[in-house]
Design a protein around this motif. Structure first.
Motif, PDB file in Angstrom:
ATOM      1  N   GLY A   1      35.375  12.261  48.101  1.00 45.71           N
ATOM      2  CA  GLY A   1      34.678  11.246  47.322  1.00 45.71           C
ATOM      3  C   GLY A   1      35.399   9.912  47.377  1.00 45.71           C
ATOM      4  N   GLN A   2      36.725   9.937  47.233  1.00 44.71           N
ATOM      5  CA  GLN A   2      37.515   8.710  47.292  1.00 44.71           C
ATOM      6  C   GLN A   2      37.393   8.051  48.665  1.00 44.71           C
ATOM      7  OE1 GLN A   2      41.228  10.520  46.261  1.00 44.71           O
ATOM      8  NE2 GLN A   2      40.929  10.291  44.052  1.00 44.71           N
ATOM      9  N   LEU A   3      37.445   8.877  49.720  1.00 42.22           N
ATOM     10  CA  LEU A   3      37.302   8.354  51.075  1.00 42.22           C
ATOM     11  C   LEU A   3      35.970   7.639  51.257  1.00 42.22           C
ATOM     12  CD1 LEU A   3      37.892   8.141  54.148  1.00 42.22           C
ATOM     13  CD2 LEU A   3      36.920  10.458  54.365  1.00 42.22           C
ATOM     14  N   PHE A   4      34.878   8.285  50.851  1.00 39.42           N
ATOM     15  CA  PHE A   4      33.561   7.702  51.079  1.00 39.42           C
ATOM     16  C   PHE A   4      33.312   6.471  50.212  1.00 39.42           C
ATOM     17  CE2 PHE A   4      32.474  11.419  53.556  1.00 39.42           C
ATOM     18  CZ  PHE A   4      31.536  10.934  54.451  1.00 39.42           C
ATOM     19  N   VAL A   5      33.830   6.456  49.010  1.00 40.39           N
ATOM     20  CA  VAL A   5      33.707   5.241  48.206  1.00 40.39           C
ATOM     21  C   VAL A   5      34.427   4.092  48.922  1.00 40.39           C
ATOM     22  CG1 VAL A   5      34.290   4.096  46.043  1.00 40.39           C
ATOM     23  CG2 VAL A   5      33.430   6.441  46.011  1.00 40.39           C
ATOM     24  N   GLY A   6      35.606   4.382  49.455  1.00 39.59           N
ATOM     25  CA  GLY A   6      36.333   3.374  50.221  1.00 39.59           C
ATOM     26  C   GLY A   6      35.551   2.902  51.431  1.00 39.59           C
ATOM     27  N   LEU A   7      34.967   3.849  52.175  1.00 39.32           N
ATOM     28  CA  LEU A   7      34.196   3.487  53.368  1.00 39.32           C
ATOM     29  C   LEU A   7      32.985   2.630  53.015  1.00 39.32           C
ATOM     30  CD1 LEU A   7      34.267   6.906  55.274  1.00 39.32           C
ATOM     31  CD2 LEU A   7      35.426   4.794  55.975  1.00 39.32           C
ATOM     32  N   MET A   8      32.296   2.984  51.937  1.00 41.77           N
ATOM     33  CA  MET A   8      31.093   2.245  51.562  1.00 41.77           C
ATOM     34  C   MET A   8      31.445   0.845  51.079  1.00 41.77           C
ATOM     35  SD  MET A   8      28.803   5.362  49.948  1.00 41.77           S
ATOM     36  CE  MET A   8      27.186   4.571  50.159  1.00 41.77           C
ATOM     37  N   LEU A   9      32.572   0.711  50.397  1.00 39.61           N
ATOM     38  CA  LEU A   9      33.029  -0.610  49.979  1.00 39.61           C
ATOM     39  C   LEU A   9      33.499  -1.435  51.175  1.00 39.61           C
ATOM     40  CD1 LEU A   9      34.986   0.438  46.785  1.00 39.61           C
ATOM     41  CD2 LEU A   9      33.138  -1.251  46.812  1.00 39.61           C
ATOM     42  N   ALA A  10      34.133  -0.777  52.129  1.00 47.25           N
ATOM     43  CA  ALA A  10      34.677  -1.496  53.288  1.00 47.25           C
ATOM     44  C   ALA A  10      33.582  -1.990  54.219  1.00 47.25           C
ATOM     45  CB  ALA A  10      35.646  -0.598  54.055  1.00 47.25           C
ATOM     46  N   TYR A  11      32.497  -1.205  54.345  1.00 46.59           N
ATOM     47  CA  TYR A  11      31.467  -1.535  55.332  1.00 46.59           C
ATOM     48  C   TYR A  11      30.135  -1.935  54.707  1.00 46.59           C
ATOM     49  CZ  TYR A  11      34.958   0.444  58.405  1.00 46.59           C
ATOM     50  OH  TYR A  11      36.134   0.685  59.079  1.00 46.59           O
ATOM     51  N   GLY A  12      30.126  -2.109  53.379  1.00 50.88           N
ATOM     52  CA  GLY A  12      28.922  -2.620  52.724  1.00 50.88           C
ATOM     53  C   GLY A  12      27.740  -1.680  52.764  1.00 50.88           C
ATOM     54  N   LYS A  13      27.970  -0.407  52.546  1.00 51.91           N
ATOM     55  CA  LYS A  13      26.890   0.579  52.513  1.00 51.91           C
ATOM     56  C   LYS A  13      26.506   0.851  51.062  1.00 51.91           C
ATOM     57  CE  LYS A  13      26.757   1.507  56.977  1.00 51.91           C
ATOM     58  NZ  LYS A  13      27.115   2.819  57.524  1.00 51.91           N
TER      59      LYS A  13
ATOM     60  N   PHE B   1      41.022   4.166  49.499  1.00 52.13           N
ATOM     61  CA  PHE B   1      41.654   4.753  50.679  1.00 52.13           C
ATOM     62  C   PHE B   1      43.053   5.276  50.348  1.00 52.13           C
ATOM     63  CE2 PHE B   1      39.051   1.808  53.665  1.00 52.13           C
ATOM     64  CZ  PHE B   1      38.069   2.768  53.807  1.00 52.13           C
ATOM     65  N   LEU B   2      43.799   4.506  49.563  1.00 54.78           N
ATOM     66  CA  LEU B   2      45.148   4.942  49.196  1.00 54.78           C
ATOM     67  C   LEU B   2      45.127   6.244  48.416  1.00 54.78           C
ATOM     68  CD1 LEU B   2      46.753   1.512  48.245  1.00 54.78           C
ATOM     69  CD2 LEU B   2      47.597   3.066  50.015  1.00 54.78           C
ATOM     70  N   LEU B   3      44.180   6.365  47.479  1.00 51.27           N
ATOM     71  CA  LEU B   3      44.085   7.593  46.691  1.00 51.27           C
ATOM     72  C   LEU B   3      43.764   8.790  47.580  1.00 51.27           C
ATOM     73  CD1 LEU B   3      42.161   6.200  43.584  1.00 51.27           C
ATOM     74  CD2 LEU B   3      44.526   7.047  43.613  1.00 51.27           C
ATOM     75  N   ALA B   4      42.814   8.595  48.522  1.00 51.97           N
ATOM     76  CA  ALA B   4      42.447   9.698  49.427  1.00 51.97           C
ATOM     77  C   ALA B   4      43.581   9.995  50.405  1.00 51.97           C
ATOM     78  CB  ALA B   4      41.168   9.341  50.185  1.00 51.97           C
ATOM     79  N   ALA B   5      44.220   8.934  50.924  1.00 50.41           N
ATOM     80  CA  ALA B   5      45.297   9.118  51.892  1.00 50.41           C
ATOM     81  C   ALA B   5      46.471   9.861  51.274  1.00 50.41           C
ATOM     82  CB  ALA B   5      45.751   7.763  52.419  1.00 50.41           C
ATOM     83  N   ASP B   6      46.771   9.578  50.005  1.00 48.24           N
ATOM     84  CA  ASP B   6      47.874  10.258  49.331  1.00 48.24           C
ATOM     85  C   ASP B   6      47.597  11.745  49.148  1.00 48.24           C
ATOM     86  OD1 ASP B   6      49.460   8.027  49.177  1.00 48.24           O
ATOM     87  OD2 ASP B   6      48.842   7.475  47.149  1.00 48.24           O
TER      88      ASP B   6
END
Length: 307
Positions: free
Chosen positions: A46-58, A71-76
């Motif tokens: 969930g953290q990854l996809f929220v990051g992706l959607m914010l990064a790419y405007g989805k 991304f940091l939360l998911a990466a950790d």
């Protein structure tokens, strides 16, 4: 009510359905809502996809700083794609200050998990000496790991390493092998390099028609060097029937990508009326564009025209 881990798994699964349009109408807004619910409860996907959607405007306006947070939360939590995205963040300074050392750190973490894109990007950092000491041998090591996982960019760079003798002994047969594998995965640049091998005739029999076929495949895939090369072939009648209309088409495609040599050739064709009516205004426009890219021939022509 506190959601259990399995509940957040269900949320993410449903969110992915909306994100991809799998058995439901694609709906980025609903996907984001569900991913956010899971992300706020600590779910790495969930953290990854929220990051992706914010990064790419989805489904939401781009917000790179917030994307980095997620991304940091998911990466950790060890999410390899999030780690790779953080590598991109720090490599390009998107959402955080540019820092090649941090980029390498995150690429390496993802690469160590076998994530092919990160392995390829880490190879690139060694190739260019960004955040690490420049080391072609180390670059090849990482490119090979990614290439063996069918990463076409890594396959292409591994082919170039064998062609140029960077980190390995020159081996054109091996170069062709990796270019061919990348081309089979629709890598346009690899198609262009195969075309060059056919024009040079070192590892394969020289065959200009075969080169043209590969150049066209690459050009249709957007490879600007191939577009320019096709333009030259058709303008000069090099291995093909001379065709100014075809040359203009390929030069124009390359020129629109900012390719200075193609802009110069377009300028000359308009100046000399090759395949088009003479048009000094168009000629000057393309020559100025080429000169601005550092094309000395274009600048000399403008000087001779007193422009």
């Amino acid at each position: 009510m506190t959601l259990k881990l399995e509940d957040t798994d269900v949320l993410c699964g449903r969110a992915i359905q909306y994100y991809e349009g799998d058995d439901v109408a694609k709906d980025f807004g609903e996907a984001l809502r569900l991913f956010t619910l899971a992300a706020e409860r600590g779910h790495a996907i969930g953290q990854l996809f929220v990051g992706l959607m914010l990064a790419y405007g989805k489904g939401i306006e781009v917000n790179l700083a917030m994307a980095v947070k997620w991304f940091l939360l998911a990466a950790d939590q060890g999410e390899a794609l999030a780690q790779c995205e953080l590598g991109e963040v720090y490599k390009y300074g998107r959402g955080a200050p540019q820092d090649y050392g941090d980029a390498v750190k995150w690429y390496r973490l993802a690469a160590a998990q076998g994530f092919a894109d990160a392995q390829c990007k880490l190879g690139g950092m060694y190739k260019k000496g960004r955040g690490v000491a420049q080391d072609d041998t180390e670059a090849v090591k990482w490119y090979r790991m990614a290439a063996e996982q069918d990463n076409p960019v890594a396959q292409r760079f591994l082919g170039l390493a064998y062609q140029l003798g960077k980190g390995v002994t020159i081996d054109l047969t091996e170069a062709l092998k990796w270019f061919t594998q990348a081309a089979a995965l629709d890598d346009a640049a690899a198609m262009y390099y195969i075309g060059l091998l056919y024009t040079e005739g070192e590892v394969v029999r020289q065959d200009i028609e075969e080169a043209r076929v590969w150049f066209r495949l690459a050009a249709e895939g957007g490879e600007v060097d191939a577009q320019y090369s096709l333009g030259v072939m058709y303008e000069c009648g090099d291995g093909v029937m001379q065709d100014y209309d075809e040359a203009l088409q390929w030069y124009l495609m390359a020129a629109e990508q900012g390719y200075g040599d193609a802009q110069f050739r377009l300028g000359m064709m308009y100046k000399e009326g090759l395949g088009v009516e003479e048009d000094e205004a168009e000629a000057v426009m393309y020559l100025w564009l080429a000169a601005d890219k550092g094309n000395e021939n274009a600048q000399e022509m403008l000087d001779s025209m007193e422009m």
